[in-house]
Design a protein around this motif. Structure first.
Motif, mmCIF file in Angstrom:
data_model
loop_
_atom_site.group_PDB
_atom_site.id
_atom_site.type_symbol
_atom_site.label_atom_id
_atom_site.label_comp_id
_atom_site.label_asym_id
_atom_site.label_seq_id
_atom_site.Cartn_x
_atom_site.Cartn_y
_atom_site.Cartn_z
ATOM 1 N N GLY A 166 40.811 17.693 -15.678
ATOM 2 C CA GLY A 166 39.599 18.318 -15.629
ATOM 3 C C GLY A 166 38.880 18.707 -16.528
ATOM 4 N N GLU A 167 39.477 18.971 -17.769
ATOM 5 C CA GLU A 167 38.940 19.101 -18.998
ATOM 6 C C GLU A 167 38.616 18.141 -19.806
ATOM 7 N N GLN A 168 38.549 16.751 -19.186
ATOM 8 C CA GLN A 168 37.907 15.693 -19.876
ATOM 9 C C GLN A 168 36.704 15.388 -19.386
ATOM 10 N N GLU A 169 35.809 14.692 -20.134
ATOM 11 C CA GLU A 169 34.703 14.330 -20.024
ATOM 12 C C GLU A 169 34.391 13.487 -19.074
ATOM 13 N N GLY A 170 35.188 12.296 -19.003
ATOM 14 C CA GLY A 170 35.371 11.034 -18.470
ATOM 15 C C GLY A 170 35.608 11.272 -16.904
ATOM 16 N N THR A 171 35.209 10.491 -16.168
ATOM 17 C CA THR A 171 35.829 10.312 -14.729
ATOM 18 C C THR A 171 37.269 9.904 -14.656
ATOM 19 N N PHE A 172 37.908 10.779 -13.487
ATOM 20 C CA PHE A 172 39.392 10.245 -13.340
ATOM 21 C C PHE A 172 39.576 9.951 -12.332
ATOM 22 N N LEU A 173 40.596 8.935 -12.005
ATOM 23 C CA LEU A 173 41.136 8.170 -10.728
ATOM 24 C C LEU A 173 42.320 8.484 -10.209
ATOM 25 N N LEU A 174 42.689 8.757 -8.980
ATOM 26 C CA LEU A 174 44.155 9.039 -8.353
ATOM 27 C C LEU A 174 44.289 8.293 -7.320
ATOM 28 N N TYR A 175 45.460 8.066 -6.972
ATOM 29 C CA TYR A 175 46.003 7.462 -5.931
ATOM 30 C C TYR A 175 46.646 8.555 -4.746
ATOM 31 N N GLU A 176 46.446 8.385 -3.621
ATOM 32 C CA GLU A 176 47.216 9.420 -2.653
ATOM 33 C C GLU A 176 47.354 9.111 -1.260
ATOM 34 N N SER A 177 48.223 9.365 -0.663
ATOM 35 C CA SER A 177 48.915 9.037 0.723
ATOM 36 C C SER A 177 47.908 9.599 1.562
ATOM 37 N N PRO A 178 47.838 9.200 2.809
ATOM 38 C CA PRO A 178 46.917 9.844 3.823
ATOM 39 C C PRO A 178 47.586 11.397 4.198
ATOM 40 N N HIS A 179 48.818 11.519 4.231
ATOM 41 C CA HIS A 179 49.481 12.786 4.593
ATOM 42 C C HIS A 179 49.517 13.923 3.562
ATOM 43 N N ARG A 180 48.985 13.624 2.455
ATOM 44 C CA ARG A 180 48.861 14.573 1.132
ATOM 45 C C ARG A 180 47.462 14.665 0.605
ATOM 46 N N LEU A 181 46.471 13.957 1.171
ATOM 47 C CA LEU A 181 45.142 13.660 0.981
ATOM 48 C C LEU A 181 44.378 15.002 0.695
ATOM 49 N N ILE A 182 44.541 15.927 1.884
ATOM 50 C CA ILE A 182 43.926 17.275 2.043
ATOM 51 C C ILE A 182 44.510 18.270 1.126
ATOM 52 N N LYS A 183 45.832 18.339 0.862
ATOM 53 C CA LYS A 183 46.456 19.362 0.094
ATOM 54 C C LYS A 183 46.016 18.793 -1.339
#
Length: 295
Positions: A166-183
């Motif tokens: 979050g402290e970087q200027e660039g866009t960042f990308l994550l992978y996430e499973s459906p059961h952990r997405l909201i958390k």
């Protein structure tokens, strides 16, 4: 480390084979390239993350492998050296994962390292990739970006990584499973604030879906549309203005304790309220401040 030069398509004096990293479709089989099909037809060995899944792919494209072996996270330590031995003996080997590019959140990096150590040519056969596909349709900046894959399971490690991203200027990308997405989105909101994001799922498939909104809006949307399938989360980076404000902040040189004390004295607030103000300044949760002061 000495300089190592790879001439990918020159004959090897030792007569060893080559290691091909072959991209496979992430959903739509039409994303398989002609070159990938040809390579899988020509190599002596195909090493697959899941041989059952790969057999379906090979069958669809009428590829009859000379030899299909298993290479995955649970056997890579034992099978990696054996695969390299076969390449040294002259066999050309193609590595495939279940979907996308090998070694991107999938097995492959260790095998590549072993091959490089033995001066084996490692040749990419490009193709579909979920993270880059999500990035280019997100509408968020693409000039600079960081791919972080799946976040750590441990909450503290997860928050530290999110704070760093979050402290970087660039866009960042994550992978996430459906059961952990909201958390994960809740942690993202807590650590990085309410940024613009894109949620991409079922990429290249019939039910492909991209949700573009702020984190808060996405959380509200997910209450009525429960997560389904694997997601790629594309997150807006910190703005240049935000980074400059943080860099020039008056509290930058203060310890946490001194920062809290400053607010207690200047604003005449309780320690609890002072910690809230410090957390807001530093872009972390109040819990992080409290735990750090306890250590």
């Amino acid at each position: 480390m000495s300089v190592q030069i790879q001439k990918s398509f020159e004959a090897n004096e030792r007569g060893s084979g080559k290691l091909y990293l072959v991209a496979t479709p992430i959903g739509n089989l039409e994303d398989m390239t002609y070159r990938a099909i040809r390579t899988l037809k020509e190599v002596d060995i195909i090493a697959a993350e899941d041989t059952r899944q790969t057999r379906k792919l090979l069958s669809h494209f009428e590829i009859s492998p000379q030899r299909l072996l298993s290479y995955h996270d649970h056997n890579k330590i034992a099978s990696g050296p054996e695969l390299v031995r076969l390449i040294i003996e002259g066999k050309n080997l193609a590595l495939v994962s279940d979907a996308g590019l090998p070694a991107i959140s999938d097995p492959g990096r260790e095998l590549v390292q072993l091959a490089i150590q033995e001066d084996i040519a490692v040749i990419p056969i490009p193709g579909a990739n979920a993270a880059l596909s999500a990035l280019i349709v997100s509408g968020l900046p693409t000039e600079r970006f960081h791919f972080a894959g799946f976040l750590p399971r441990d909450k503290k490690d997860r928050e530290l990584l999110l704070k760093s991203l979050g402290e970087q200027e660039g866009t960042f990308l994550l992978y996430e499973s459906p059961h952990r997405l909201i958390k994960t989105l809740e942690h993202l909101l807590e650590v990085c604030g309410d940024r613009d994001i894109a949620l991409a799922r079922e990429l290249t498939k019939r039910f492909e879906e991209i949700v573009r909104a702020s984190v808060i809006e996405c959380l509200a949307w997910l209450e009525e549309h429960p997560p389904l399938g694997e997601y790629c989360i594309v997150v807006e980076g910190a703005s240049a203005a935000d980074l400059q404000v943080r860099k020039d902040a008056w509290w930058q040189e203060l310890s946490l304790e001194a920062h809290v004390t400053q607010y207690e004295q200047e604003k005449d607030v309780s320690r609890k309220d002072a910690m809230k103000l410090v957390a807001a300044d530093r872009g972390v949760s109040k819990r992080d401040i409290y735990n750090a002061l306890l250590d």
